[in-house]
Write a protein that holds these residues in place. Structure first.
Motif, PDB file in Angstrom:
ATOM      1  N   SER A 105       0.818  -1.206   0.000  1.00 11.11           N
ATOM      2  CA  SER A 105       0.000   0.000   0.000  1.00 11.11           C
ATOM      3  C   SER A 105       0.856   1.262   0.000  1.00 11.11           C
ATOM      4  CB  SER A 105      -0.911  -0.008   1.228  1.00 11.11           C
ATOM      5  OG  SER A 105      -1.540   1.237   1.357  1.00 11.11           O
ATOM      6  N   GLY A 106       0.450   2.230  -0.800  1.00 14.31           N
ATOM      7  CA  GLY A 106       1.151   3.501  -0.839  1.00 14.31           C
ATOM      8  C   GLY A 106       0.596   4.496   0.176  1.00 14.31           C
ATOM      9  N   ILE A 107      -0.199   4.014   1.114  1.00 19.81           N
ATOM     10  CA  ILE A 107      -0.757   4.878   2.147  1.00 19.81           C
ATOM     11  C   ILE A 107      -0.149   4.473   3.482  1.00 19.81           C
ATOM     12  CG2 ILE A 107      -2.900   5.737   3.141  1.00 19.81           C
ATOM     13  CD1 ILE A 107      -4.349   4.429   0.775  1.00 19.81           C
ATOM     14  N   SER A 108       0.358   5.436   4.215  1.00 18.65           N
ATOM     15  CA  SER A 108       0.980   5.102   5.497  1.00 18.65           C
ATOM     16  C   SER A 108      -0.098   4.654   6.484  1.00 18.65           C
ATOM     17  CB  SER A 108       1.723   6.315   6.044  1.00 18.65           C
ATOM     18  OG  SER A 108       0.784   7.313   6.375  1.00 18.65           O
ATOM     19  N   ILE A 109       0.326   3.913   7.493  1.00 22.44           N
ATOM     20  CA  ILE A 109      -0.621   3.414   8.488  1.00 22.44           C
ATOM     21  C   ILE A 109      -1.337   4.567   9.178  1.00 22.44           C
ATOM     22  CG2 ILE A 109      -0.693   2.321  10.765  1.00 22.44           C
ATOM     23  CD1 ILE A 109       1.109   0.191   9.721  1.00 22.44           C
ATOM     24  N   ALA A 110      -0.595   5.620   9.506  1.00 23.15           N
ATOM     25  CA  ALA A 110      -1.218   6.769  10.168  1.00 23.15           C
ATOM     26  C   ALA A 110      -2.343   7.331   9.309  1.00 23.15           C
ATOM     27  CB  ALA A 110      -0.177   7.844  10.439  1.00 23.15           C
ATOM     28  N   MET A 111      -2.114   7.386   8.001  1.00 23.94           N
ATOM     29  CA  MET A 111      -3.131   7.927   7.104  1.00 23.94           C
ATOM     30  C   MET A 111      -4.313   6.963   6.962  1.00 23.94           C
ATOM     31  SD  MET A 111      -4.107  10.449   5.357  1.00 23.94           S
ATOM     32  CE  MET A 111      -4.814  11.131   3.868  1.00 23.94           C
ATOM     33  N   MET A 112      -4.038   5.666   6.959  1.00 24.32           N
ATOM     34  CA  MET A 112      -5.143   4.705   6.888  1.00 24.32           C
ATOM     35  C   MET A 112      -6.032   4.833   8.124  1.00 24.32           C
ATOM     36  SD  MET A 112      -3.907   1.284   4.935  1.00 24.32           S
ATOM     37  CE  MET A 112      -2.561   0.692   5.923  1.00 24.32           C
ATOM     38  N   TRP A 113      -5.395   4.981   9.269  1.00 28.13           N
ATOM     39  CA  TRP A 113      -6.105   5.227  10.519  1.00 28.13           C
ATOM     40  C   TRP A 113      -7.005   6.458  10.382  1.00 28.13           C
ATOM     41  CZ3 TRP A 113      -7.537   5.563  15.528  1.00 28.13           C
ATOM     42  CH2 TRP A 113      -7.183   4.511  16.375  1.00 28.13           C
ATOM     43  N   PHE A 114      -6.385   7.506   9.906  1.00 26.45           N
ATOM     44  CA  PHE A 114      -7.042   8.801   9.766  1.00 26.45           C
ATOM     45  C   PHE A 114      -8.261   8.684   8.839  1.00 26.45           C
ATOM     46  CE2 PHE A 114      -7.211  13.016   7.684  1.00 26.45           C
ATOM     47  CZ  PHE A 114      -7.236  13.847   8.788  1.00 26.45           C
ATOM     48  N   LEU A 115      -8.058   8.092   7.674  1.00 30.23           N
ATOM     49  CA  LEU A 115      -9.151   7.957   6.703  1.00 30.23           C
ATOM     50  C   LEU A 115     -10.250   7.038   7.240  1.00 30.23           C
ATOM     51  CD1 LEU A 115      -7.222   7.643   3.315  1.00 30.23           C
ATOM     52  CD2 LEU A 115      -8.525   9.619   4.156  1.00 30.23           C
ATOM     53  N   ALA A 116      -9.833   5.945   7.886  1.00 28.77           N
ATOM     54  CA  ALA A 116     -10.820   4.989   8.392  1.00 28.77           C
ATOM     55  C   ALA A 116     -11.719   5.650   9.437  1.00 28.77           C
ATOM     56  CB  ALA A 116     -10.124   3.765   8.977  1.00 28.77           C
ATOM     57  N   LEU A 117     -11.134   6.447  10.322  1.00 29.60           N
ATOM     58  CA  LEU A 117     -11.963   7.085  11.346  1.00 29.60           C
ATOM     59  C   LEU A 117     -12.892   8.134  10.741  1.00 29.60           C
ATOM     60  CD1 LEU A 117     -10.053   7.461  14.682  1.00 29.60           C
ATOM     61  CD2 LEU A 117     -11.435   5.616  13.809  1.00 29.60           C
ATOM     62  N   TRP A 118     -12.392   8.856   9.754  1.00 28.60           N
ATOM     63  CA  TRP A 118     -13.269   9.846   9.117  1.00 28.60           C
ATOM     64  C   TRP A 118     -14.381   9.173   8.327  1.00 28.60           C
ATOM     65  CZ3 TRP A 118     -14.469  14.530  10.199  1.00 28.60           C
ATOM     66  CH2 TRP A 118     -13.565  15.319  10.911  1.00 28.60           C
ATOM     67  N   ALA A 119     -14.091   7.987   7.807  1.00 23.41           N
ATOM     68  CA  ALA A 119     -15.088   7.260   7.019  1.00 23.41           C
ATOM     69  C   ALA A 119     -16.258   6.790   7.877  1.00 23.41           C
ATOM     70  CB  ALA A 119     -14.442   6.068   6.320  1.00 23.41           C
ATOM     71  N   ARG A 120     -16.124   6.898   9.201  1.00 19.68           N
ATOM     72  CA  ARG A 120     -17.258   6.603  10.074  1.00 19.68           C
ATOM     73  C   ARG A 120     -18.169   7.810  10.216  1.00 19.68           C
ATOM     74  NH1 ARG A 120     -14.601   3.984  15.095  1.00 19.68           N
ATOM     75  NH2 ARG A 120     -14.336   1.877  14.323  1.00 19.68           N
ATOM     76  N   ARG A 121     -17.571   8.977  10.062  1.00 22.17           N
ATOM     77  CA  ARG A 121     -18.355  10.204  10.281  1.00 22.17           C
ATOM     78  C   ARG A 121     -18.939  10.738   8.988  1.00 22.17           C
ATOM     79  NH1 ARG A 121     -13.107  12.374  13.288  1.00 22.17           N
ATOM     80  NH2 ARG A 121     -13.231  11.114  15.169  1.00 22.17           N
ATOM     81  N   LEU A 122     -18.219  10.546   7.906  1.00 24.27           N
ATOM     82  CA  LEU A 122     -18.679  11.028   6.601  1.00 24.27           C
ATOM     83  C   LEU A 122     -18.891   9.831   5.696  1.00 24.27           C
ATOM     84  CD1 LEU A 122     -15.924  13.745   6.015  1.00 24.27           C
ATOM     85  CD2 LEU A 122     -18.175  14.110   7.006  1.00 24.27           C
ATOM     86  N   SER A 123     -19.502  10.066   4.557  1.00 24.36           N
ATOM     87  CA  SER A 123     -19.559   8.993   3.575  1.00 24.36           C
ATOM     88  C   SER A 123     -18.157   8.815   3.008  1.00 24.36           C
ATOM     89  CB  SER A 123     -20.537   9.343   2.466  1.00 24.36           C
ATOM     90  OG  SER A 123     -19.926  10.206   1.537  1.00 24.36           O
ATOM     91  N   TRP A 124     -17.911   7.684   2.385  1.00 26.05           N
ATOM     92  CA  TRP A 124     -16.566   7.425   1.879  1.00 26.05           C
ATOM     93  C   TRP A 124     -16.185   8.417   0.793  1.00 26.05           C
ATOM     94  CZ3 TRP A 124     -15.783   1.411   1.509  1.00 26.05           C
ATOM     95  CH2 TRP A 124     -16.014   0.866   2.780  1.00 26.05           C
ATOM     96  N   LEU A 125     -17.181   8.778   0.006  1.00 18.05           N
ATOM     97  CA  LEU A 125     -16.916   9.716  -1.080  1.00 18.05           C
ATOM     98  C   LEU A 125     -16.529  11.088  -0.519  1.00 18.05           C
ATOM     99  CD1 LEU A 125     -16.973   9.301  -4.095  1.00 18.05           C
ATOM    100  CD2 LEU A 125     -19.236  10.337  -4.151  1.00 18.05           C
ATOM    101  N   GLU A 126     -17.272  11.500   0.500  1.00 12.27           N
ATOM    102  CA  GLU A 126     -16.958  12.789   1.124  1.00 12.27           C
ATOM    103  C   GLU A 126     -15.573  12.755   1.762  1.00 12.27           C
ATOM    104  OE1 GLU A 126     -20.738  14.930   3.058  1.00 12.27           O
ATOM    105  OE2 GLU A 126     -20.656  12.779   3.355  1.00 12.27           O
ATOM    106  N   THR A 127     -15.267  11.657   2.447  1.00 14.45           N
ATOM    107  CA  THR A 127     -13.947  11.515   3.066  1.00 14.45           C
ATOM    108  C   THR A 127     -12.857  11.670   2.011  1.00 14.45           C
ATOM    109  OG1 THR A 127     -14.950   9.934   4.578  1.00 14.45           O
ATOM    110  CG2 THR A 127     -12.554  10.032   4.542  1.00 14.45           C
TER     111      THR A 127
END
Ligand SMILES: [Zn+2]
Length: 425
Positions: A105-127
């Motif tokens: 993966s070209g995404i760092s773990i910190a960023m995956m964490w970050f995106l995953a948590l935001w994907a709970r609050r917003l839709s995936w597209l919005e994230t």
């Protein structure tokens, strides 16, 4: 001494065996384009095999790669590093272990964490839009998060589960349904499993996924009257008290009432009667619980009851059934059930007679509600179903079943989270 980005990075995520070498701002004209954070291996620490994590002899060095990192002040940020390859006695020549990276993966773990948590609050597209990345990147991040959670979750102390079918997609085909298994214990309500279809095989897969130990330890199973489920539950979890969910039974009565109303409204309108129009608009008022209908609706309902319509009689039967849930004893509830089915069967209202026959056929399961003595919460399954609907609706952009499944576990599974040194959001 001025604050440096390096200082922050060392404070929030320090990688053992690596150092932050430089942090550079890449500009485009007078605009900040991206931040590049270059990492370097600590000279005294040998590289580790990415397969087993053991230190191994160096082999060669690959060209520099970059990993998307959490954006700083709205500027895209990247980690840059030239990975070494090691020669592991067990795994041969492999790339070294890098604590910020997972697989290719070209995404760092910190960023995956970050995106995953935001994907709970917003839709995936919005994230994806807000953090200027792709929908796929968000999907991969959630997948990593969920997979980790499923591998590390503990299914101890599961005593009560609810099993239900959820409509997803279009039409009434088998693929348009999902089978879900919830834990509905007082202290822990969560989604345990979701799978395609609503057949015996679907539920068997779900129970197998929970494991023999969990199924054998169940004390309560809550479900609707879907025959394939009933058969599987009886065969697999015979020791548990099987309860029919109250909200499903209310739903059954409401459906029958609505069929009566529609048929009668159609008949009356065909005959030119104004009562037909009135009836057409009364759908929601009729489906409410009797005691909850107030004001103008109450007046309309009263008029309906006096008009001696079939719908009114059906409504009265439905309303009468509410009394069933007030019993304390199994015996009293059983007597009431007999009385109610007797009345319904003599009503000559076909849909109500059908409900009466169904309820009578499931008499023992219905009475288990009272044997459970309040240990099962009436609203647990319904509440989780509503939450599922919120997720599937918000994620209107889900292209595949897999993505939807991930979103459900992610939002309702209460999964443990992968370890992190710093919460970015
Ligand atoms: Zn190895």
């Amino acid at each position: 001494m001025q604050l440096q980005v390096k200082t922050i990075l060392n404070c929030i995520q320090h990688f053992v065996g690596f150092v932050y070498k430089e942090v550079r701002l890449v500009r485009h004209g007078d605009k900040a384009k991206r931040i590049e954070i270059r990492l370097e291996a600590h000279s005294g620490v040998p590289a580790k095999c990415s397969k087993c994590g053991r230190p191994a002899a160096g082999y060669d060095r690959q060209k520099e790669r970059r990993w998307l990192f959490v954006p700083l002040w709205g500027i895209d940020s990247y980690l840059l590093y030239a990975p070494r390859r090691v020669e592991c006695p067990e795994h041969g020549v492999v790339v070294e272990q890098m604590p910020w990276s997972r697989g290719k993966s070209g995404i760092s773990i910190a960023m995956m964490w970050f995106l995953a948590l935001w994907a709970r609050r917003l839709s995936w597209l919005e994230t994806a839009r807000v953090f200027r990345t792709s929908w796929e990147a968000v999907c991969r991040s959630v997948e990593w998060f969920v997979r980790w959670g499923l591998e590390h979750r503990e299914l101890v102390g599961v005593q009560a589960i609810g099993i239900d079918e959820i409509h997803w997609g279009k039409g009434k085909r088998a693929e348009s349904f999902l089978t879900v298994i919830y834990q509905i214990d007082q202290g822990c309500r969560r989604l345990l499993w979701v799978g395609k279809g609503r057949s015996k095989a679907a539920l068997l897969r779900g129970l197998a996924a929970l494991g023999q130990g969990v199924v054998a330890g169940l004390r309560f199973v809550c479900s609707d009257m879907w025959q394939p489920y009933l058969a599987v539950i009886a065969a697999q979890a015979g020791q548990a008290l099987h309860v029919l969910d109250r909200f499903h039974i209310t739903g059954l009565l409401n459906q029958a009432l609505d069929r009566v109303r529609r048929a009668e409204s159609g008949r009356l309108r065909a005959a030119g009667s104004p009562a037909g129009q009135r009836l057409k608009k009364m759908r929601w008022k009729l489906l409410c619980r009797g005691g909850r209908v107030r004001g103008r609706a109450r007046v309309q309902l009263g008029r309906l009851l006096r008009a001696k319509l079939v719908t009114a009689r059906a409504w009265a039967l439905k309303d009468l059934f509410e009394h069933f849930w007030t019993y304390r004893s199994v015996w009293g509830a059983g007597r009431f059930l007999e009385f109610w089915t007797w009345r319904a069967l003599r009503s000559r209202i076909k849909p109500m007679m059908q409900v009466a026959r169904t309820l009578r056929a499931h008499r023992e399961l219905m009475l288990n509600w009272f044997r459970a003595k309040g240990e099962i919460s009436a609203g647990a399954v319904e509440g989780l179903n509503n939450k599922i609907r919120v997720v599937t609706r918000r994620s209107y952009g889900f292209r595949t079943y897999r993505a939807m499944e991930l979103a459900l576990y992610h939002n309702l599974g209460r999964l443990p989270e992968p370890p992190c040194t710093h919460r970015f959001c």
